[in-house]
Design an enzyme around this catalytic site. Structure first.
Site, PDB file in Angstrom:
ATOM      1  N   LYS A 183       0.974  -1.247   0.418  1.00  0.00           N
ATOM      2  CA  LYS A 183      -0.204  -0.301  -0.116  1.00  0.00           C
ATOM      3  C   LYS A 183       1.452   1.399   0.129  1.00  0.00           C
ATOM      4  O   LYS A 183       1.952   1.765   0.842  1.00  0.00           O
ATOM      5  CB  LYS A 183      -0.641  -0.259   0.845  1.00  0.00           C
ATOM      6  CG  LYS A 183      -2.266   1.062   1.394  1.00  0.00           C
ATOM      7  CD  LYS A 183      -2.630   2.227   0.134  1.00  0.00           C
ATOM      8  CE  LYS A 183      -2.502   3.193   1.637  1.00  0.00           C
ATOM      9  NZ  LYS A 183      -1.382   4.234   1.896  1.00  0.00           N
ATOM     10  N   SER A 241       2.867   5.872  12.406  1.00  0.00           N
ATOM     11  CA  SER A 241       1.954   6.464  13.219  1.00  0.00           C
ATOM     12  C   SER A 241       1.740   5.580  14.663  1.00  0.00           C
ATOM     13  O   SER A 241       0.988   4.871  13.661  1.00  0.00           O
ATOM     14  CB  SER A 241       1.240   7.739  13.628  1.00  0.00           C
ATOM     15  OG  SER A 241       0.185   6.970  12.740  1.00  0.00           O
ATOM     16  N   GLY A 244      -2.485   5.242  12.910  1.00  0.00           N
ATOM     17  CA  GLY A 244      -2.515   4.355  12.355  1.00  0.00           C
ATOM     18  C   GLY A 244      -2.130   2.626  12.205  1.00  0.00           C
ATOM     19  O   GLY A 244      -2.980   1.721  12.053  1.00  0.00           O
ATOM     20  N   GLU A 264       6.354  -0.635  12.799  1.00  0.00           N
ATOM     21  CA  GLU A 264       6.964  -0.026  13.927  1.00  0.00           C
ATOM     22  C   GLU A 264       6.214   1.200  14.141  1.00  0.00           C
ATOM     23  O   GLU A 264       6.893   1.849  13.411  1.00  0.00           O
ATOM     24  CB  GLU A 264       8.113  -0.166  13.236  1.00  0.00           C
ATOM     25  CG  GLU A 264       9.237   0.144  13.886  1.00  0.00           C
ATOM     26  CD  GLU A 264       9.323   2.230  13.253  1.00  0.00           C
ATOM     27  OE1 GLU A 264       9.531   2.614  14.428  1.00  0.00           O
ATOM     28  OE2 GLU A 264      10.862   1.630  12.805  1.00  0.00           O
ATOM     29  N   CYS A 301      11.919   7.952  13.219  1.00  0.00           N
ATOM     30  CA  CYS A 301      11.342   7.288  14.655  1.00  0.00           C
ATOM     31  C   CYS A 301      12.454   6.891  16.251  1.00  0.00           C
ATOM     32  O   CYS A 301      11.923   6.934  16.799  1.00  0.00           O
ATOM     33  CB  CYS A 301      11.274   5.756  14.442  1.00  0.00           C
ATOM     34  SG  CYS A 301      11.795   5.206  12.810  1.00  0.00           S
TER      35      CYS A 301
END
Lengths: 525, 525
Positions: A183, A241, A244, A264, A301
């Site tokens: 995606k 996030s 999400g 993650e 991150c």
């Protein structure tokens, strides 16, 4: 070269009517191309093809899969300047970063190629039978890892190459024998399409089954939801996030057949400054951290969003120096107006909390979509009592917490959610006196760093990129390094199976010459 | 010796007012002792103690944990006849089975002791740094497995020893460094208490922290729900029904911090009879399967509940012979009146479906709580169209499906839910012509068996006991064999960490002499 279409297996497809464009955040205007959002029908086609491809692809040899992965890497490199230009136009990131990330991406693909070509990664294990054992014969048992089935990978906004279309999740899943449906992240759909084209070209060149890879464009959440809900999808990889990732985890958990989701997600990556280090080199540390906080516009991150020390003159000096150093750094562009908007909102929310002191805030006029870095400071008590301050603000933002004492510092560490990393800055062996603090930190993180910065995730077998929730949704796996392949496989046993029908990995004669455990002993031949 | 009390760490506790007794199914009457259902307070105490114990227990050496596990095994053996008698009085199972299962239980404990004493199970991996690498230095990274935290284990009704209080889940979790809280199965609370006493005694003798083990009595679901919801619990092991396992999985998935649940649940273990084998030895196969279906009163998760063949004279002959052989077997006692009731209900439900033909049904008067074995047969079409027939009937029950042709047989295999095992009965190398069937079977199971029976789960490293959902909730792990320890650990990285502060497993000098991967090479010293 960009068509805006979806790759449904090897076919380009644009059945839908919803279209969208990407944005050049540096110029703050739309890019040229239009992308066709995939329809439900196209998504179902991609899944059906992936499932069909799985039945043959799972049996492809390590050598064949290695050739596929290496050809993907070659095809990505062949995209040349087109890829770099598209990447930069969709992210606001500089060319050097694009080139570096491309290098990391092809390195990952080639590492997985080496891994599966060598073959020992399947952890083959053989226990030979003892037919005359009493009271019951011992059967012959042979075990190895096999792929789970079609995997959905969600591209990450902040790593359009290394954690997206042909990124770590895709490379690991393809290496394991799982077809992949990506995606594509709508913020860099062009970069995604170029990479998808490279993958499809490599699949065709190396004779992979149609459907081993698909690329789905979508700006709405529904496409991702449909993919994760689909009964033929067997696992999910996501980088992004907490909101999400958790949404996908919840969808997967409610399925009739729940499936693993490796997401993650966010992290504020606590850094503890021990007293001796502050005393010896507070300015140097401040300088290093000003760089780490603003690296990549703070969009990693592993960005250090939380710095902890014990209140006092040294820590105050550090804070002052950090503020002064970070102000000297030129602001840079964020990935997208929406990400910039979220950064400003998150920053504002943090600043609006009681008893938050701003150390450095670049309030000069800066370019649209550029991030103005911010360092704030609070007392340990304020931080402990206000969990809003524990939330990640994605961007060049960090809070320095001035703890009353060691006990409070430890209490804060224990109160944190799961984190990707934890860092200890220490001098003169003082860390030996802080074993309790280190133990508490270890309990909350996936990686402990000594005298360094959390940014920079080395791609190697000993890396753990993951950690207790919500750093990741399953701390038992890493997202980086060759061991990340374990997310997409399951162990499988053959009992008393005829030798000639066993996969090569488990045959008596070990034709692949892989490392195996035979009756408890590691055995190379 | 039985007090009916809970073990909250090393302390006996009976704060509650709800009490219950176990039942002797053979005599169909209650056993003597009363058990105190744990209160919310007691459960919280157990969890608090487990979490406190974790902070030290996680650092215990492999040698220390091995001593603990071996002492548990010794203490279990020291329980002698008391344990065997209690076991039999709570299960209706014969003495031989009790002794065999005790042997398996202590074998598992000692296997995990050997594993952690040797030490290589942590999968230590070292990538040494390259300080002068350009453009950026390569950090030193070292990785190993560390325990997740307190684990809750649910005892299984059908294995009061090997899959319950000190069973595989507990042994693996304790070996990994995780404290364990057992939710004792209320049907064999006495057996559970005796084993709990042995574990606590071993913990005290070997200097383990108080709270490393607790044993909770409860007949209501709420205790289990409270345990799985508790924020300090980090993983769950369960063996039992799909309904029970799924309920726990759903609770765990809805937590603020979702945690892994490894539930090993139901399975009907399809067996395919290929034509040549039927032609050559249908009576022998029928005889073997009459034994496998009724073994342990059909109360094994690997019980063959589904036998498939292609319709014809040979299959009809097999069915007739199976019916005749199974009628000759003496009925035996089920574990509990409730399990017997569920068996009768499930059997009735299956028989009430359209177009189900009963092959053998022992309709003579038998003892209360004894199971009357049943074999039924249906056409492939009927089976395909009626998913009720796909559900496990826990007990000595099996359906033989007469498929129209190979295509239908393959379609049935693909339509099945995930299974622990799949078996192929084949002669004269005929299996070579059925590669598509084998591939479809592999896709639905965790273990493929050639010319055998699925009952009998060998405890060895190459065993996979698990499989696609709902055989288990996470097919990426096995519940049996030393690799089941991987369910309770996560990988952890140290970056540039001082050598003297690293755990022994990762120190330069490899003081434990374990097998490690150093810069990509397996390295014994």
């Amino acid at each position: 070269m960009i068509t805006g279409k979806n790759h449904i297996g090897n076919q380009l497809s644009s059945l839908g009517t919803v279209r969208f464009k990407t944005i050049n955040p540096e110029l703050n205007k739309e890019n040229e191309f239009e992308y066709f959002q995939a329809t439900e029908e196209e998504i179902n086609q991609a899944v059906d093809k992936a499932e069909e491809a799985f039945h043959s692809y799972k049996n492809y040899s390590g050598k064949q899969k290695a050739e596929f992965l290496r050809t993907i890497a070659d095809e990505i490199e062949s995209l040349g300047g087109d890829l770099i230009n598209t990447y930069c136009s969709e992210t606001g990131l500089p060319t050097g970063r694009a080139i570096g990330e491309r290098g990391r991406t092809v390195f990952q693909l080639r590492s997985f190629a080496d891994l599966v070509e060598e073959g020992s990664w399947v952890e083959a294990s053989i226990d030979t039978g003892i037919p005359d054992r009493t009271p019951a014969p011992k059967p012959d048992l042979r075990k190895m890892s096999i792929p789970l089935g079609p995997v959905v990978v969600f591209g990450a906004s902040n790593f359009p190459l290394a954690y997206s279309t042909a990124g770590g999740d895709t490379a690991a899943a393809l290496a394991s024998g799982c077809p992949v449906i990506v995606k594509s992240h709508p913020m860099h759909a062009g970069t995604g399409e170029l990479i998808a084209t490279a993958i499809v070209k490599a699949a065709e060149k190396t004779g992979m089954p149609n459907g081993v890879f698909s690329n789905i464009n979508a700006k709405d959440y529904s496409a991702g939801q449909q993919l994760v809900s689909h009964p033929k999808i067997k696992a999910v990889g996501f980088t992004g996030s907490i909101k999400g990732g958790r949404a996908l985890l919840d969808i997967a958990a409610k399925r009739e057949e729940p499936i693993p989701v490796f997401a993650e997600m966010g992290s504020i990556n606590p850094v503890v400054l021990l007293p001796k280090a502050l005393e010896n080199r507070r300015n140097e540390i401040a300088n290093t951290y000003a760089g780490s906080i603003t690296l990549g516009t703070g969009q990693f991150c592993t960005n250090p969003g939380l710095i902890l020390g014990i209140a006092g003159e040294e820590l105050s000096g550090f804070i002052e120096e950090l503020g002064s150093k970070i102000k000297e750094i030129n602001p840079s562009c964020m990935l997208h107006p929406n990400i910039h908007g979220a950064y400003e909102k998150g920053k504002q929310q943090a600043m609006n909390q009681n008893d938050v002191t701003i150390v450095a805030n670049l309030d000069e006029e800066i370019q649209t979509n550029y991030a103005s870095q911010l360092v704030a400071t609070v007392s340990g008590k304020t931080f402990l009592e206000n969990s809003t301050l524990h939330h990640e603000v994605f961007g060049p933002f960090s809070i320095v917490v001035q703890c009353e004492n060691l006990e409070q510092l430890e209490e804060i560490i224990s109160s944190l959610e799961g984190q990707l990393t934890g860092t200890i800055i220490s001098d003169d062996n003082e860390i030996s006196n802080y074993s309790e603090l280190v133990a508490k930190m270890q309990n909350r993180v996936g990686r402990l760093i000594f005298n360094g910065v959390p940014t920079g995730v080395e791609v190697c077998p000993s890396m753990v990129h993951g950690g207790p929730y919500p750093a990741s949704t399953d701390s038992r796996f890493t997202a980086v390094g060759v061991n990340s392949i374990k997310r997409w496989v399951r162990p499988f046993s053959y009992q008393n199976w005829p030798n000639e029908l066993l996969p090569d990995e488990l045959k008596d004669e070990n034709p692949l010459g892989i490392s195996r455990i035979v009756n408890g002993q590691t055995n190379q031949v």
